[in-house]
Design an enzyme around this catalytic site. Structure first.
Site, PDB file in Angstrom:
ATOM      1  N   CYS A 118       0.850  -1.184   0.000  1.00 14.80           N
ATOM      2  CA  CYS A 118       0.000   0.000   0.000  1.00 14.80           C
ATOM      3  C   CYS A 118       0.885   1.232   0.000  1.00 14.80           C
ATOM      4  O   CYS A 118       2.105   1.127   0.085  1.00 14.80           O
ATOM      5  CB  CYS A 118      -0.946   0.020   1.198  1.00 14.80           C
ATOM      6  SG  CYS A 118      -2.384   1.089   0.885  1.00 14.80           S
ATOM      7  N   CYS A 128      -4.133   6.006   0.519  1.00  9.98           N
ATOM      8  CA  CYS A 128      -3.574   4.765  -0.026  1.00  9.98           C
ATOM      9  C   CYS A 128      -3.196   4.884  -1.502  1.00  9.98           C
ATOM     10  O   CYS A 128      -2.927   3.871  -2.150  1.00  9.98           O
ATOM     11  CB  CYS A 128      -4.560   3.616   0.179  1.00  9.98           C
ATOM     12  SG  CYS A 128      -4.979   3.365   1.913  1.00  9.98           S
ATOM     13  N   LYS A 194     -12.419  -5.239   1.688  1.00 15.02           N
ATOM     14  CA  LYS A 194     -11.873  -4.449   2.795  1.00 15.02           C
ATOM     15  C   LYS A 194     -12.800  -3.260   3.036  1.00 15.02           C
ATOM     16  O   LYS A 194     -12.988  -2.412   2.160  1.00 15.02           O
ATOM     17  CB  LYS A 194     -10.463  -3.972   2.456  1.00 15.02           C
ATOM     18  CG  LYS A 194      -9.894  -3.039   3.522  1.00 15.02           C
ATOM     19  CD  LYS A 194      -8.426  -2.746   3.290  1.00 15.02           C
ATOM     20  CE  LYS A 194      -7.921  -1.740   4.305  1.00 15.02           C
ATOM     21  NZ  LYS A 194      -6.508  -1.408   4.098  1.00 15.02           N
ATOM     22  N   ARG A 204      -3.497   2.530  12.664  1.00 15.62           N
ATOM     23  CA  ARG A 204      -3.060   3.799  12.077  1.00 15.62           C
ATOM     24  C   ARG A 204      -2.119   4.549  13.012  1.00 15.62           C
ATOM     25  O   ARG A 204      -1.227   5.261  12.549  1.00 15.62           O
ATOM     26  CB  ARG A 204      -4.279   4.632  11.673  1.00 15.62           C
ATOM     27  CG  ARG A 204      -4.977   3.990  10.488  1.00 15.62           C
ATOM     28  CD  ARG A 204      -6.206   4.740  10.057  1.00 15.62           C
ATOM     29  NE  ARG A 204      -6.917   3.986   9.026  1.00 15.62           N
ATOM     30  CZ  ARG A 204      -8.096   4.334   8.540  1.00 15.62           C
ATOM     31  NH1 ARG A 204      -8.690   5.428   9.007  1.00 15.62           N
ATOM     32  NH2 ARG A 204      -8.672   3.602   7.612  1.00 15.62           N
ATOM     33  N   ARG A 216     -11.257   7.166   4.157  1.00 19.44           N
ATOM     34  CA  ARG A 216     -10.969   6.225   3.077  1.00 19.44           C
ATOM     35  C   ARG A 216     -12.246   5.686   2.422  1.00 19.44           C
ATOM     36  O   ARG A 216     -12.212   4.653   1.759  1.00 19.44           O
ATOM     37  CB  ARG A 216     -10.130   5.063   3.610  1.00 19.44           C
ATOM     38  CG  ARG A 216      -8.798   5.470   4.234  1.00 19.44           C
ATOM     39  CD  ARG A 216      -7.776   4.353   4.080  1.00 19.44           C
ATOM     40  NE  ARG A 216      -6.779   4.286   5.133  1.00 19.44           N
ATOM     41  CZ  ARG A 216      -5.728   5.106   5.274  1.00 19.44           C
ATOM     42  NH1 ARG A 216      -5.563   6.104   4.441  1.00 19.44           N
ATOM     43  NH2 ARG A 216      -4.871   4.929   6.244  1.00 19.44           N
ATOM     44  N   GLU A 232     -16.406  -7.514  -5.448  1.00 18.06           N
ATOM     45  CA  GLU A 232     -14.968  -7.259  -5.273  1.00 18.06           C
ATOM     46  C   GLU A 232     -14.173  -8.562  -5.377  1.00 18.06           C
ATOM     47  O   GLU A 232     -13.129  -8.621  -6.022  1.00 18.06           O
ATOM     48  CB  GLU A 232     -14.699  -6.618  -3.903  1.00 18.06           C
ATOM     49  CG  GLU A 232     -15.224  -5.202  -3.741  1.00 18.06           C
ATOM     50  CD  GLU A 232     -14.364  -4.165  -4.477  1.00 18.06           C
ATOM     51  OE1 GLU A 232     -13.362  -4.549  -5.106  1.00 18.06           O
ATOM     52  OE2 GLU A 232     -14.710  -2.972  -4.418  1.00 18.06           O
ATOM     53  N   LYS A 247     -11.823  -8.245   5.472  1.00 18.62           N
ATOM     54  CA  LYS A 247     -11.231  -7.437   6.545  1.00 18.62           C
ATOM     55  C   LYS A 247     -12.145  -6.277   6.892  1.00 18.62           C
ATOM     56  O   LYS A 247     -12.609  -5.623   5.976  1.00 18.62           O
ATOM     57  CB  LYS A 247      -9.890  -6.909   6.050  1.00 18.62           C
ATOM     58  CG  LYS A 247      -9.233  -5.919   6.973  1.00 18.62           C
ATOM     59  CD  LYS A 247      -7.965  -5.428   6.355  1.00 18.62           C
ATOM     60  CE  LYS A 247      -7.394  -4.333   7.245  1.00 18.62           C
ATOM     61  NZ  LYS A 247      -6.399  -3.558   6.580  1.00 18.62           N
ATOM     62  N   SER A 273      -6.535  -4.591  14.108  1.00 24.00           N
ATOM     63  CA  SER A 273      -5.989  -3.983  15.330  1.00 24.00           C
ATOM     64  C   SER A 273      -7.053  -3.644  16.376  1.00 24.00           C
ATOM     65  O   SER A 273      -6.879  -3.933  17.561  1.00 24.00           O
ATOM     66  CB  SER A 273      -5.195  -2.731  14.962  1.00 24.00           C
ATOM     67  OG  SER A 273      -6.007  -1.826  14.238  1.00 24.00           O
TER      68      SER A 273
HETATM   69  C1  PBG Z   1      -3.044  -0.095   4.957  1.00 26.10           C
HETATM   70  C2  PBG Z   1      -3.585  -1.088   5.939  1.00 26.10           C
HETATM   71  C3  PBG Z   1      -4.448  -0.867   7.014  1.00 26.10           C
HETATM   72  C4  PBG Z   1      -4.554  -2.092   7.684  1.00 26.10           C
HETATM   73  C5  PBG Z   1      -3.793  -3.021   6.994  1.00 26.10           C
HETATM   74  N1  PBG Z   1      -3.202  -2.374   5.905  1.00 26.10           N
HETATM   75  C6  PBG Z   1      -5.106   0.370   7.511  1.00 26.10           C
HETATM   76  C7  PBG Z   1      -6.074   1.093   6.682  1.00 26.10           C
HETATM   77  O1  PBG Z   1      -6.448   0.712   5.583  1.00 26.10           O
HETATM   78  O2  PBG Z   1      -6.477   2.155   7.162  1.00 26.10           O
HETATM   79  C8  PBG Z   1      -5.337  -2.340   8.941  1.00 26.10           C
HETATM   80  C9  PBG Z   1      -4.815  -3.405   9.823  1.00 26.10           C
HETATM   81  C10 PBG Z   1      -5.306  -3.372  11.226  1.00 26.10           C
HETATM   82  O3  PBG Z   1      -6.115  -2.508  11.630  1.00 26.10           O
HETATM   83  O4  PBG Z   1      -4.863  -4.239  11.989  1.00 26.10           O
HETATM   84  N2  PBG Z   1      -3.856   0.112   3.848  1.00 26.10           N
HETATM   85 ZN    ZN Z   2      -3.281   2.021   2.668  1.00 26.59          ZN
END
Ligand code: PBG
Ligand code: ZN
Length: 326
Positions: A118, A128, A194, A204, A216, A232, A247, A273
């Site tokens: 990313c 992104c 996602k 983040r 986003r 998707e 996700k 997370s």
């Molecule tokens: C980057 C990315 C993100 C996560 C994985 N890759 C954050 C986002 O898209 O804002 C999230 C992973 C997590 O929260 O554990 N694009």
């Molecule tokens: Zn990203």
């Protein structure tokens, strides 16, 4: 007194364990690792207890520990403070992820390394992709960049790339780029469904990747949509994804099940997370018992995931080793 067959099959630990329908194997787990610039750094991420930033010189011990636990794979996230408008740090040969991959392969070349692909950790605006004059992410410019990022990761030695940006046709762009450069054997695990989720909050902080303006929602999915996830997934499969991902996991168990029913490809789920911290903090504060972790992981398996990316991977691997869950 009448006793049902189900009741008889619950009578002892042994029989429960024999007739269980789902379980977790350490083979299913992928452990996320955050790498940072600097030396001698192993610092806990404040919003994610027991999850750390590592500088490259601290990786060896960590990788050995992970391997000893029987975990076969990690997914790498680079944290960079060198940011620019185009996110060029993301594909530099000496970027943090590229160096981390080389380092891990030096430590153990058989260890399976996945990289998150990313741009948000490397762009000054934190989005992104590349931003156009109107403030939107320019999809078609971005997928060219992402292909370069992916290529730089496999050149460094990554076994699999995982695009997490949610641009249209990025799997196609990456697949073509890898093939043209002789990397037909490197696979793609796509973050296919996602969602634009509040549950990425702690990540983040950890990855220094919060968007500087807006959100986003113009590229990640709207959580009010269910069928769209399958559109998707359908596209990513047609473009060459080897594994598709949903996700987050927990607020999206229905989506995992839909994807499971839709495709025969392996399905991964990302226990993100915020899901980690929520559960971890509840357990650390004595609000929930620690078996809640296993119960939660099983729910993701039951929904249909083959693979689980989780910050609990090391914890689970330890418990599985101790036969804690039998
Ligand atoms: C980057 C990315 C993100 C996560 C994985 N890759 C954050 C986002 O898209 O804002 C999230 C992973 C997590 O929260 O554990 N694009
Ligand atoms: Zn990203």
């Amino acid at each position: 007194m009448k006793t049902t067959r189900m009741r008889r099959l619950r009578n002892s630990k042994a029989i429960r364990s024999m007739v269980k329908e789902f379980d977790i194997s350490v083979d299913d787990l992928i452990y996320p690792i955050f790498v940072v610039e600097g030396q001698g750094i192993k610092s806990e991420i404040p919003s994610m207890p027991d999850v750390f930033h590592y500088s490259l010189d601290m990786l060896e011990e960590e990788i050995k520990e992970i391997k000893d636990l029987g975990i076969k794979s990690i997914i790498l996230f680079g944290v960079s403070d060198e940011k620019d408008e185009m996110g060029s740090g993301a594909y530099s040969e000496n970027g943090i992820v590229q160096r981390a991959v080389r380092k891990i392969k030096e430590i153990d070349k058989t260890f399976f390394v996945i990289t998150d692909v990313c741009m948000c950790q490397y762009t000054s605006h934190g989005h992104c992709g590349v931003i156009d004059d109107e403030g939107y992410v320019n999809n078609d410019e971005t997928i060219k960049h992402l292909a370069e990022v992916a290529l730089s990761h496999v050149v460094a030695g990554a076994d699999m790339v995982a695009p997490s940006d949610m641009m249209d046709f990025r799997v196609d762009s990456i697949r073509k780029k890898l093939d043209e450069n002789g990397y037909e054997n490197k696979s793609i695990m796509s973050y296919s469904a996602k969602y634009a989720s509040s549950y990425y909050g702690p990540f983040r902080d950890a990855a220094h990747s919060a968007p500087g303006f807006g959100d986003r929602k113009t590229y990640q999915m709207d959580y009010r949509n269910r069928r769209e996830a399958l559109r998707e997934v359908e596209l990513d499969i047609s473009e060459g994804a080897d594994i598709v991902m949903v996700k987050p996991a927990l607020a999206y168990l229905d989506i995992i099940r839909d994807v499971r029913n839709y495709t025969n490809l392996p399905v991964a789920a990302y226990n993100v997370s915020g899901e980690y911290s929520m559960l971890k903090l509840a357990i650390d504060n004595g609000i929930l018992g620690e078996e809640a972790i296993y119960e939660t992981m099983i729910s993701i398996k039951r929904a249909g995931a083959d693979l689980i990316i989780t910050y609990f991977a090391k914890y689970l691997a330890k418990k599985l080793k101790e036969s804690f869950y039998e």
